[in-house]
Write a protein that holds these residues in place. Structure first.
Motif, mmCIF file in Angstrom:
data_model
loop_
_atom_site.group_PDB
_atom_site.id
_atom_site.type_symbol
_atom_site.label_atom_id
_atom_site.label_comp_id
_atom_site.label_asym_id
_atom_site.label_seq_id
_atom_site.Cartn_x
_atom_site.Cartn_y
_atom_site.Cartn_z
ATOM 1 N N ALA A 63 0.832 -1.204 0.000
ATOM 2 C CA ALA A 63 0.000 0.000 0.000
ATOM 3 C C ALA A 63 0.869 1.258 0.000
ATOM 4 N N ILE A 64 2.015 1.189 0.676
ATOM 5 C CA ILE A 64 2.960 2.310 0.662
ATOM 6 C C ILE A 64 3.572 2.452 -0.725
ATOM 7 N N PHE A 65 3.973 1.332 -1.327
ATOM 8 C CA PHE A 65 4.596 1.351 -2.650
ATOM 9 C C PHE A 65 3.654 1.895 -3.721
ATOM 10 N N TRP A 66 2.400 1.410 -3.708
ATOM 11 C CA TRP A 66 1.473 1.707 -4.806
ATOM 12 C C TRP A 66 0.645 2.971 -4.588
ATOM 13 N N PHE A 67 0.237 3.221 -3.343
ATOM 14 C CA PHE A 67 -0.701 4.317 -3.085
ATOM 15 C C PHE A 67 -0.158 5.367 -2.116
ATOM 16 N N ASP A 68 1.090 5.210 -1.682
ATOM 17 C CA ASP A 68 1.721 6.149 -0.759
ATOM 18 C C ASP A 68 0.940 6.293 0.549
ATOM 19 N N LEU A 69 0.331 5.199 0.998
ATOM 20 C CA LEU A 69 -0.443 5.210 2.245
ATOM 21 C C LEU A 69 0.500 4.933 3.414
ATOM 22 N N ARG A 70 1.239 5.964 3.812
ATOM 23 C CA ARG A 70 2.282 5.806 4.815
ATOM 24 C C ARG A 70 1.767 5.895 6.251
ATOM 25 N N SER A 71 0.628 6.491 6.425
ATOM 26 C CA SER A 71 0.112 6.702 7.777
ATOM 27 C C SER A 71 -0.358 5.384 8.406
ATOM 28 N N ILE A 72 -0.075 5.218 9.694
ATOM 29 C CA ILE A 72 -0.538 4.052 10.441
ATOM 30 C C ILE A 72 -0.858 4.499 11.867
ATOM 31 N N SER A 73 -2.009 4.092 12.377
ATOM 32 C CA SER A 73 -2.431 4.520 13.714
ATOM 33 C C SER A 73 -1.546 3.900 14.782
ATOM 34 N N PHE A 74 -1.573 4.497 15.979
ATOM 35 C CA PHE A 74 -0.787 3.954 17.079
ATOM 36 C C PHE A 74 -1.165 2.510 17.356
ATOM 37 N N PHE A 75 -2.479 2.248 17.449
ATOM 38 C CA PHE A 75 -2.929 0.895 17.777
ATOM 39 C C PHE A 75 -2.465 -0.097 16.720
ATOM 40 N N ALA A 76 -2.663 0.249 15.427
ATOM 41 C CA ALA A 76 -2.267 -0.652 14.338
ATOM 42 C C ALA A 76 -0.764 -0.898 14.359
ATOM 43 N N CYS A 77 0.011 0.137 14.680
ATOM 44 C CA CYS A 77 1.466 0.013 14.702
ATOM 45 C C CYS A 77 1.926 -0.924 15.809
ATOM 46 N N PHE A 78 1.388 -0.730 17.010
ATOM 47 C CA PHE A 78 1.811 -1.572 18.130
ATOM 48 C C PHE A 78 1.259 -2.991 18.006
ATOM 49 N N PHE A 79 0.093 -3.126 17.373
ATOM 50 C CA PHE A 79 -0.452 -4.466 17.133
ATOM 51 C C PHE A 79 0.417 -5.207 16.122
ATOM 52 N N GLN A 80 0.836 -4.506 15.057
ATOM 53 C CA GLN A 80 1.740 -5.110 14.081
ATOM 54 C C GLN A 80 3.055 -5.508 14.743
ATOM 55 N N MET A 81 3.568 -4.665 15.631
ATOM 56 C CA MET A 81 4.795 -4.950 16.362
ATOM 57 C C MET A 81 4.658 -6.237 17.173
ATOM 58 N N PHE A 82 3.517 -6.393 17.850
ATOM 59 C CA PHE A 82 3.286 -7.590 18.663
ATOM 60 C C PHE A 82 3.216 -8.838 17.787
ATOM 61 N N ILE A 83 2.458 -8.778 16.690
ATOM 62 C CA ILE A 83 2.311 -9.940 15.800
ATOM 63 C C ILE A 83 3.658 -10.340 15.217
ATOM 64 N N MET A 84 4.425 -9.360 14.729
ATOM 65 C CA MET A 84 5.713 -9.677 14.108
ATOM 66 C C MET A 84 6.666 -10.345 15.098
ATOM 67 N N ASN A 85 6.806 -9.757 16.276
ATOM 68 C CA ASN A 85 7.742 -10.300 17.260
ATOM 69 C C ASN A 85 7.299 -11.649 17.799
ATOM 70 N N SER A 86 6.037 -11.764 18.159
ATOM 71 C CA SER A 86 5.567 -13.007 18.777
ATOM 72 C C SER A 86 5.492 -14.146 17.771
ATOM 73 N N PHE A 87 5.043 -13.872 16.545
ATOM 74 C CA PHE A 87 4.892 -14.950 15.565
ATOM 75 C C PHE A 87 6.238 -15.418 15.022
ATOM 76 N N LEU A 88 7.211 -14.513 14.910
ATOM 77 C CA LEU A 88 8.554 -14.956 14.521
ATOM 78 C C LEU A 88 9.144 -15.854 15.607
ATOM 79 N N ALA A 89 8.908 -15.491 16.875
ATOM 80 C CA ALA A 89 9.369 -16.336 17.981
ATOM 81 C C ALA A 89 8.623 -17.675 17.982
ATOM 82 N N MET A 90 7.334 -17.657 17.626
ATOM 83 C CA MET A 90 6.557 -18.904 17.532
ATOM 84 C C MET A 90 7.110 -19.802 16.430
ATOM 85 N N GLU A 91 7.502 -19.203 15.302
ATOM 86 C CA GLU A 91 8.093 -20.000 14.217
ATOM 87 C C GLU A 91 9.378 -20.675 14.693
ATOM 88 N N SER A 92 10.221 -19.916 15.366
ATOM 89 C CA SER A 92 11.463 -20.472 15.884
ATOM 90 C C SER A 92 11.178 -21.632 16.835
#
Length: 315
Positions: free
Chosen positions: A87-116
């Motif tokens: 969405a950033i590449f194609w439509f320049d939609l760079r904005s992300i809310s605080f909640f969405a940002c911290f939720f993405q942070m949680f999913i990325m960190n926890s799910f990568l650890a789950m994969e390991s």
């Protein structure tokens, strides 16, 4: 509005802006096509693998249940990261809310650890299958898989949960531009007006404790497997034993190699472009996800036959 101890007054930001490849904007043009193709491949291949394991009764075994979990984790990681990057590449939609940002942070960190952690459990599965084949049916049961999944989800979710909480409690009263394509913990925390020493220490300590312990146990499992294989006298038995571990070992290489390169580029960040770690961070969420099901589909005869039967039936 926030009043600091030094008397300065600043207004807290209400959202973040993802400044993706700001130093190399031309990257966005040629990256968008391969990234979107990798994303479609990852989603399609993992969905096919999940459907095959679900519908083929012959694949209702602990090893394939663990593989299903890995596919689910890969799909969630892709959906959490790649659509926003595109969405950033194609439509320049760079904005992300605080909640969405911290939720993405949680999913990325926890799910990568789950994969390991899933790789670690799969390594134990292969260890029992080769080193204790007669006891395998009594050790690696459906109940074992259920307990393993609960352990994987609980250990990593509860441990990682503090990372977005620590970042979320900070005050963001000046800059709101994240120099990254994703809401990586330190990329976000650096924007804060507060001291982020605790954030750094927690991520370093628990990140390396989780991933490090998993890698040590995986290495130990394969050391014992290799020792057991070398004791086999029959060449056919050796080839069969190595074949059962080959696919899993390749997946671990996909996961750990990109992670290792990412770490090394951070260590040598003065010698490489700042956009290189950002690129590797994005690719780490899609390349293993795209290749994992293909490796198992190609190298595992049971899965290959299951997919062929489903295609003949027209699903």
């Amino acid at each position: 509005m926030t009043i600091h101890q030094n008397g300065n007054i600043s207004t807290e930001a209400s959202d973040f802006l993802l400044n993706c490849f700001a130093r190399s904007p031309s990257w966005q043009l040629w990256l968008s096509l391969p990234l979107s193709l990798l994303f479609l491949l990852a989603m399609g291949a993992n969905a096919t693998l999940l459907i095959t394991i679900r519908l083929e009764a012959s694949l209702h075994e602990p090893m394939y249940y663990l593989l299903s979990l890995l596919s689910l984790l890969d799909m969630v990681l892709c959906l959490t990261v790649i659509p926003k990057v595109l969405a950033i590449f194609w439509f320049d939609l760079r904005s992300i809310s605080f909640f969405a940002c911290f939720f993405q942070m949680f999913i990325m960190n926890s799910f990568l650890a789950m994969e390991s952690c899933t790789f670690m459990v799969m390594a134990y599965d292969r260890y029992v299958a080769i080193c204790h084949p007669l006891r395998y049916p009594s050790i690696i049961t459906d109940q074992f898989v259920v307990k393993a999944v609960i352990f994987i989800l609980a250990r990593n979710s509860l441990t990682i949960l503090l990372i977005p909480i620590l970042s979320g409690r900070l005050h963001y009263c000046g800059r709101n531009v994240i120099e990254n394509c994703i809401c990586a913990n330190m990329s976000v925390s650096r924007l804060s007006c507060d001291d982020i020493t605790i954030n750094r220490l927690y991520q370093f300590a628990f990140g390396w404790a989780l991933l490090g312990s998993d890698l040590i146990l995986i290495f130990l499992s394969y050391t014992l497997i290799l020792r057991a294989v070398l004791r086999l006298k029959s060449e056919g038995a050796v080839a069969k034993a190595l074949s059962t571990c080959g696919s899993h070992f390749i997946l671990i290489l996909f996961f750990s190699t990109i992670l290792l390169v990412f770490v090394l580029t951070h260590v040598a960040k003065k010698k490489v472009s700042p956009d290189v770690p950002v690129l590797l961070n994005v690719l780490h969420h899609v390349i293993p996800a795209a290749l994992n099901p293909i490796v198992y589909g190609v190298r595992t005869q049971e899965i290959k036959q299951g997919i062929q039967r489903l295609l003949k039936k027209g699903w």
